[in-house]
Design an enzyme around this catalytic site. Sequence first.
Site, short mmCIF file in Angstrom:
data_model
loop_
_atom_site.label_atom_id
_atom_site.label_comp_id
_atom_site.label_asym_id
_atom_site.label_seq_id
_atom_site.Cartn_x
_atom_site.Cartn_y
_atom_site.Cartn_z
N ASP A 53 0.85 -1.19 0.00
CA ASP A 53 0.00 0.00 0.00
C ASP A 53 0.89 1.24 0.00
O ASP A 53 1.59 1.52 0.99
CB ASP A 53 -0.91 0.00 1.23
CG ASP A 53 -1.92 1.13 1.21
OD1 ASP A 53 -1.50 2.30 1.28
OD2 ASP A 53 -3.13 0.84 1.10
N ASP A 70 0.27 3.83 2.92
CA ASP A 70 0.77 3.37 4.22
C ASP A 70 2.29 3.43 4.29
O ASP A 70 2.87 3.83 5.31
CB ASP A 70 0.30 1.93 4.48
CG ASP A 70 -1.18 1.86 4.86
OD1 ASP A 70 -1.74 2.92 5.22
OD2 ASP A 70 -1.74 0.77 4.79
#
Length: 209
Positions: A200, A203
């Site tokens: 991700d 993130d």
Amino acid sequence: MNNVTIFDHPVITHKLTYLRDKNTGSKQFRDLVSEIAMLMAYEVTRDFETKEIEIETPLQKTKAKVLSGKKVAIVPILRAGLGMVDGILSILPAARVGHIGLYRDPETLEPVEYYCKLPTDIADRTVLVLDPMLATGGSSAAAIQYLKNRGAKSIKLVNIIAAPEGIEVVHNAHPDVPIYVAGLDERLNDHGYILPGLGDAGDRLFGTK
């Protein structure tokens, strides 16, 4: 692929390898995203128009070229697209920056808009839409449509990695929009994540989970 530029520059390939590595921390990840975006900007701006002007060097007058085409707007898709902004701005410091906030519904995988703020003269600018990941293509296609609805006419999509499925979705929805990709990956998994991918991006950029 029509209207798709896939980079094969060895420096970009090198940096992309470390971007993918799960052991790369947030600080280095942010630096790499910015550096790759900066390097991509050279090719993304290759077709920008120039005009000739007269200047004076320390030795004599001469004619030289400067950019003459449309002004530029940089529009990151929040939040991961923010990581690419500084790299692009280092090449195009006069560009205006807008923002489009989208998130992907975990059940339907469809994009949901929660924020949009653009330069008032967006119709007069070449718009670079930034998002590190082109996965399902839904968010990028939606962002491009939002821009068109607000008058944007010249749009380019800039992604660091992409899945073939995402490219196909954007191309089918917006065949007029060129796509620039640092790395083309194999496919999406059952959850809509790019494989092999890099996890991700949001993130990893901001140290969240």
